[in-house]
Design an enzyme around this catalytic site. Structure first.
Site, PDB file in Angstrom:
ATOM      1  N   LYS A 103       0.858  -1.192   0.000  1.00  0.00           N
ATOM      2  CA  LYS A 103       0.000   0.000   0.000  1.00  0.00           C
ATOM      3  C   LYS A 103       0.885   1.230   0.000  1.00  0.00           C
ATOM      4  O   LYS A 103       2.038   1.168   0.429  1.00  0.00           O
ATOM      5  CB  LYS A 103      -0.864   0.021   1.263  1.00  0.00           C
ATOM      6  CG  LYS A 103      -2.143   0.809   1.112  1.00  0.00           C
ATOM      7  CD  LYS A 103      -3.159  -0.009   0.368  1.00  0.00           C
ATOM      8  CE  LYS A 103      -4.522   0.636   0.319  1.00  0.00           C
ATOM      9  NZ  LYS A 103      -5.546  -0.357   0.021  1.00  0.00           N
TER      10      LYS A 103
HETATM   11  N1  GLU Z   1      -7.214  -0.110  -3.255  1.00  0.00           N
HETATM   12  C1  GLU Z   1      -7.955  -1.309  -3.511  1.00  0.00           C
HETATM   13  C2  GLU Z   1      -8.001  -2.193  -2.288  1.00  0.00           C
HETATM   14  O1  GLU Z   1      -7.866  -1.731  -1.177  1.00  0.00           O
HETATM   15  C3  GLU Z   1      -7.492  -2.014  -4.763  1.00  0.00           C
HETATM   16  C4  GLU Z   1      -6.055  -2.432  -4.784  1.00  0.00           C
HETATM   17  C5  GLU Z   1      -5.566  -2.928  -6.143  1.00  0.00           C
HETATM   18  O2  GLU Z   1      -6.347  -2.978  -7.063  1.00  0.00           O
HETATM   19  O3  GLU Z   1      -4.372  -3.230  -6.233  1.00  0.00           O
HETATM   20  O4  GLU Z   1      -8.244  -3.362  -2.363  1.00  0.00           O
END
Ligand code: GLU
Length: 414
Positions: A103
């Protein structure tokens, strides 16, 4: 209040206790592969510079390249990014896609800066994290405060550094530059598929009354799709305004209004104006907390009246709230299962980008349904025969077991 990282670790250790993991296994699975922190300058419209704080955390890459969104928020912190990265690891494992968890975040309110400043910030931050991202290494995506345009700038910046176009370095891109059909709606659609499956014996989502807390890419799309699928979306809200209608709010028209850049306070659709916090306590069949972390805590968990919760956001319930739901026999379909539709279609986008193929939307949605329904049944059946088991625990066990299995098979280098 405890941080999101405290919650993620509490959930992990509860699973580790049940799986009888030793200290070294726990250390291994809670270790962060890379923690990258940067303070970087951005040229502002007045010709001056401002320094911003940014993070990219890769949690665990045992199952594949790491994957996860980048959040632009004035409140984002390193601990929050670490928690979200860890949740991504379990999420990818639960839906069975070959990624680890990561993240990122930048401390900024994207609405407080101009489009040119937003682009400068995105490009400079991408340049900063370029050494640790890559199509085989770590693949960013949108999250709170970021969108497809920002992903296009990230892809372009990374590609310019290499001298050729590399669409598979980020997902959630616009379709014109290698994005996937269905990615924009994927998280909301995944929620619909999982909820419909969970409610199958009582006729699915059709006719059920629903309250959705949060009206962005997750809550707004989920509300619209639930509305279109015949649910009565009685309660919706954005940050400042809640709306209630006993026959169901016209969530499709409300979300079209939000997508055009407005706020719910200015929407002239039918419904009574209420406080957003009331949405969490609504007497409905299903509550969908889809705004952000820790909105249901020990302070309001007793007042939740829905007999079923499905988590759209990451970490909307604290462990204390979770415990209260368990005592009150209110099932919680956990984030790592319920909102995994986004990263699942990100995986499809990555596969398409690597193969220079473009799938039809029906194909994307069909594959999404297949993976979400399979993950739901894996979690559900893992719970059967375990007394007092919650779906969160079952999902966490599955996630942890799969990561541990990959780690064991690979061994520790050297
Ligand atoms: N931000 C989204 C999540 O928390 C998607 C992450 C992604 O597609 O890599 O799952």
């Amino acid at each position: 209040m405890a941080s999101a990282l405290d919650s993620a670790l509490t959930q992990f250790h509860a699973a580790a206790d049940r799986l009888a993991l030793g200290d070294s296994q726990r250390d291994l699975l809670t270790a962060f592969k890379t923690v990258f922190q940067t303070e970087f300058p951005v040229e502002m419209d007045d010709g001056g510079f401002r320094v911003f704080q940014g993070y990219r955390v890769l949690h665990n890459g045992a199952r594949g390249p790491t994957k996860g969104g980048i959040r632009y928020s004035p409140d984002v912190s390193l601990d929050e990014v670490k928690a979200l990265a860890m949740w991504m690891t379990w999420k990818c494992a639960v839906v069975g896609i070959p990624f680890g968890g990561a993240k990122g975040g930048v401390v900024v309110d994207p609405k407080s800066i101009s489009a040119a400043e937003l682009q400068n910030l995105t490009r400079r931050f991408t340049a900063e994290i370029t050494p640790i991202i890559g199509p085989d290494q770590d693949i960013p995506a949108p999250d709170m405060g970021t969108n497809a345009q920002i992903m296009a700038w990230m892809m372009d910046t990374y590609s310019m550094g290499r001298g050729y176009t590399i669409p598979s370095v980020v997902t959630g891109k616009p379709i014109a530059v290698g994005g996937s059909e269905g990615r924009y709606e994927a998280t909301g659609r995944g929620i619909l598929y999982v909820l419909d499956e969970h409610l199958r014996d009582s006729g699915g989502v059709r006719g059920k009354s629903v309250a959705v807390h949060g009206f962005g890419n997750v809550g707004g799309v989920a509300a619209r799709l639930l509305h279109q699928a015949g649910a009565r979306v009685q309660y919706i809200c954005d940050k400042d305004t809640g709306i209630y209608h006993p026959e169901g709010v016209d969530a499709s028209s409300a979300f079209a209004f939000i997508e055009a850049g407005h706020v719910l306070a200015d929407w002239d659709g039918v419904g009574q104006r209420i406080a957003p916090s009331e949405v969490l306590e609504a007497p409905v069949d299903v509550l969908v907390p889809a705004s952000m972390e820790h909105v249901v805590t020990e302070a309001n968990a007793e007042r939740v009246r829905a007999p079923l919760i499905i988590e759209g956001a990451n970490g909307p319930l604290t462990p204390e709230a979770d415990e209260i739901m368990r005592r009150r026999n209110i099932p919680v379909i956990p984030d790592v299962l319920a909102n995994a539709g986004g990263v699942t279609v990100s995986y499809f986008e990555w596969v398409q980008a690597r193969q220079y193929l473009h799938w039809r939307e029906e194909q994307v949605n069909e594959e999404l349904r297949r993976l979400m329904v399979a993950a739901y049944h894996a979690v559900w059946s893992r719970c059967l025969g375990e007394s007092g088991c919650s779906m969160r625990e079952a999902a966490q066990w599955i996630g942890v077991e799969r990561v541990l299995e990959a780690t064991t098979l690979r061994g520790i280098f050297p």
